[in-house]
Design a protein around this motif. Structure first.
Motif, PDB file in Angstrom:
ATOM      1  N   VAL A 174     -49.565  34.782 116.187  1.00 29.59           N
ATOM      2  CA  VAL A 174     -48.356  35.573 115.223  1.00 29.59           C
ATOM      3  C   VAL A 174     -49.191  36.998 114.724  1.00 29.59           C
ATOM      4  N   ASP A 175     -47.723  37.349 115.124  1.00 28.85           N
ATOM      5  CA  ASP A 175     -48.479  38.910 114.355  1.00 28.85           C
ATOM      6  C   ASP A 175     -47.992  39.170 112.911  1.00 28.85           C
ATOM      7  N   HIS A 176     -48.677  39.810 112.150  1.00 26.38           N
ATOM      8  CA  HIS A 176     -47.954  39.639 110.754  1.00 26.38           C
ATOM      9  C   HIS A 176     -48.709  40.671 109.592  1.00 26.38           C
ATOM     10  N   THR A 177     -48.640  41.199 108.618  1.00 26.70           N
ATOM     11  CA  THR A 177     -49.353  41.838 107.826  1.00 26.70           C
ATOM     12  C   THR A 177     -50.285  41.406 106.543  1.00 26.70           C
ATOM     13  N   SER A 178     -50.938  42.207 107.441  1.00 20.79           N
ATOM     14  CA  SER A 178     -52.610  42.017 106.635  1.00 20.79           C
ATOM     15  C   SER A 178     -53.069  42.800 105.396  1.00 20.79           C
ATOM     16  N   ASP A 179     -52.275  42.819 104.389  1.00 18.87           N
ATOM     17  CA  ASP A 179     -52.627  43.138 103.133  1.00 18.87           C
ATOM     18  C   ASP A 179     -53.141  41.803 102.552  1.00 18.87           C
ATOM     19  N   THR A 180     -53.945  41.780 101.361  1.00 17.23           N
ATOM     20  CA  THR A 180     -54.479  41.010 100.080  1.00 17.23           C
ATOM     21  C   THR A 180     -53.562  41.331  98.784  1.00 17.23           C
ATOM     22  N   TYR A 181     -53.148  40.236  98.345  1.00 13.04           N
ATOM     23  CA  TYR A 181     -51.594  40.561  96.958  1.00 13.04           C
ATOM     24  C   TYR A 181     -52.845  40.575  96.286  1.00 13.04           C
ATOM     25  N   VAL A 182     -52.667  41.099  94.770  1.00 13.18           N
ATOM     26  CA  VAL A 182     -53.929  40.901  93.969  1.00 13.18           C
ATOM     27  C   VAL A 182     -52.969  40.427  92.989  1.00 13.18           C
ATOM     28  N   VAL A 183     -52.885  38.902  92.287  1.00  7.61           N
ATOM     29  CA  VAL A 183     -52.120  38.923  91.486  1.00  7.61           C
ATOM     30  C   VAL A 183     -52.737  38.612  89.868  1.00  7.61           C
ATOM     31  N   GLY A 184     -51.758  38.952  88.737  1.00  5.93           N
ATOM     32  CA  GLY A 184     -53.037  38.820  87.424  1.00  5.93           C
ATOM     33  C   GLY A 184     -52.899  37.890  86.936  1.00  5.93           C
ATOM     34  N   PRO A 185     -54.060  37.866  85.976  1.00  6.93           N
ATOM     35  CA  PRO A 185     -53.882  36.720  84.894  1.00  6.93           C
ATOM     36  C   PRO A 185     -53.201  36.279  84.672  1.00  6.93           C
ATOM     37  N   ASP A 186     -51.584  36.826  83.914  1.00  5.35           N
ATOM     38  CA  ASP A 186     -50.602  36.215  83.819  1.00  5.35           C
ATOM     39  C   ASP A 186     -49.224  35.911  84.973  1.00  5.35           C
ATOM     40  N   GLY A 187     -49.859  35.908  86.686  1.00  2.00           N
ATOM     41  CA  GLY A 187     -48.766  35.455  87.648  1.00  2.00           C
ATOM     42  C   GLY A 187     -48.053  36.817  87.983  1.00  2.00           C
ATOM     43  N   ARG A 188     -48.200  37.598  87.854  1.00  2.00           N
ATOM     44  CA  ARG A 188     -47.179  38.238  87.763  1.00  2.00           C
ATOM     45  C   ARG A 188     -48.242  39.211  89.971  1.00  2.00           C
ATOM     46  N   LEU A 189     -47.701  39.547  90.212  1.00  2.22           N
ATOM     47  CA  LEU A 189     -48.228  40.481  90.698  1.00  2.22           C
ATOM     48  C   LEU A 189     -48.266  42.026  90.876  1.00  2.22           C
ATOM     49  N   LEU A 190     -49.966  42.877  91.150  1.00  3.06           N
ATOM     50  CA  LEU A 190     -49.570  43.237  90.618  1.00  3.06           C
ATOM     51  C   LEU A 190     -50.105  44.887  92.356  1.00  3.06           C
ATOM     52  N   SER A 191     -50.766  44.150  92.384  1.00  4.32           N
ATOM     53  CA  SER A 191     -51.082  45.144  93.718  1.00  4.32           C
ATOM     54  C   SER A 191     -51.101  44.632  94.876  1.00  4.32           C
ATOM     55  N   LYS A 192     -51.300  45.268  95.939  1.00  2.00           N
ATOM     56  CA  LYS A 192     -51.839  45.045  97.506  1.00  2.00           C
ATOM     57  C   LYS A 192     -53.110  45.560  97.762  1.00  2.00           C
TER      58      LYS A 192
END
Lengths: 200, 158
Positions: free
Chosen positions: A161-179
């Motif tokens: 399976v080809d795939h993107t390989s970033d790790t997503y950082v979700v904040g304590p409030d559930g919002r996506l903050l960064s990669k």
């Protein structure tokens, strides 16, 4: 069979969109935009070896989210090893406020039980989850993740399976903050987590 | 009798390959990444140096612990990591080929039995002139790639 066709069509469309995103730029802005907007992200519920897990179960914690699969021969272990080494730099107190979800985009082969042994090898704070192909596709879309099966004769069951390989950082409030980009050095991983832990 | 002649042929070949391009090559830091539980495949990594004046191609790798061994690389296309088999790994004359996670590697597919840390896997590289080189790769736990070496200080000595 019809599901196969649907998946194939979905993959084609995804590839087309991705292609367009990369190659179709009708008006190039004079200067690059300050920061690429993050995808919306948001809550989801998937299955772990001990039952359903939702992103919102982790409110109050910084959550790292990675999309991969256990048959992944090199990229996932590389990314997970780097992230796990970053987690190991945190203090015990900091670690209690950090979780990590490994979402398998290969539900055909990855059962939650199989995922459990796999992820805990890297770090005890990682929880392995997966779900139906439909729900995975929907979540991946919200997180800007691309994945597609690729036939490789010698791979287990004949595909990788080809795939993107970033790790997503979700904040304590559930919002996506960064990669965190693929295989970032552990120092950077730890620094990014600390930054998010200490954000007001 | 047939077996004997095969043996002799084999021995002749073995002697023949000793004096091949393999002699030009040296291999540094070979290791096999310990496969996580349930992972059916893993990779072997190393730096192959070519001290000779001729380019050398590694055409094949073999090892006793996996059913299939292939030469692979990764293409990063717009953030999508694509692993693909390659026909050969070229080591330029006086140059080197770096096999590392996320790039070129020896892919070990369908492991016959789980490995453990510290095991040594003999990997045989076959080169384009038919000569072979055996590399003993130690099994190590997955780790983050070492931080890049600090940039050398710019010195302006005259």
């Amino acid at each position: 069979m019809s599901e196969r066709i649907l998946i194939a069509i979905a993959a084609l469309l995804a590839a087309l969109i991705l292609g367009l995103a990369f190659f179709w730029s009708p008006e190039l802005p004079e200067r690059p935009l300050p920061m690429a907007a993050l995808p919306p992200g948001g809550d989801f519920t998937l299955q772990s070896s001990t039952g359903p897990v939702s992103l919102k179960d982790y409110r109050g914690k910084v959550v790292l989210v990675y999309f991969g699969y256990t048959y992944c021969p090199d990229i996932c272990p590389t990314a997970l090893a780097a992230t796990a080494d970053g987690l190991k730099q945190l203090t015990a107190e900091e670690l209690t406020r950090v979780a990590m979800l490994f979402i398998s985009v290969d539900p055909e082969r990855d059962t939650p039980a199989r995922l459990k042994d796999y992820v805990e090898f890297f770090h005890p704070n990682i929880v392995g989850v997966t779900g139906s192909s439909e729900s995975l596709a929907e979540i991946a879309k919200r997180y800007g993740v691309f994945y597609a099966r690729q036939k490789v004769e010698t791979a287990g069951d004949g595909y990788v399976v080809d795939h993107t390989s970033d790790t997503y950082v979700v904040g304590p409030d559930g919002r996506l903050l960064s990669k965190i980009s693929h295989a970032s050095p552990p120092d950077q991983v730890a620094a990014e987590i600390r930054k998010r832990l200490n954000q007001p | 009798m047939k077996k004997l002649s095969m043996l002799i042929t084999g021995l002749t070949l073995a002697t023949g390959v000793l004096a091949g391009a393999a002699d030009q090559l040296s291999v540094q830091d070979p290791y096999v990444r310990l496969a996580p539980p349930n992972a059916p495949a893993t990779g072997a990594f190393m730096v192959i140096r070519n001290g000779g004046d001729k380019d050398v191609k590694v055409l094949k790798a073999d090892n006793p612990v996996s059913r299939v061994t292939e030469l692979h690389t990764h293409l990063n296309e717009g953030g999508v990591m694509k692993m693909r088999p390659v026909a050969a790994i070229e080591v330029k004359a006086k140059g080197e080929a770096v096999l590392k996670p996320g790039g070129l590697h020896v892919m070990m597919i369908d492991l016959k039995a789980p490995m453990k840390e510290g095991d040594v896997v003999p990997i045989t590289l076959t080169l384009d002139d038919g000569s072979t080189k055996q590399v003993d790769a130690k099994v190590v736990r997955p780790m983050a790639a070492p931080a890049p070496a600090p940039m050398p200080m710019m010195e302006h000595k005259h």
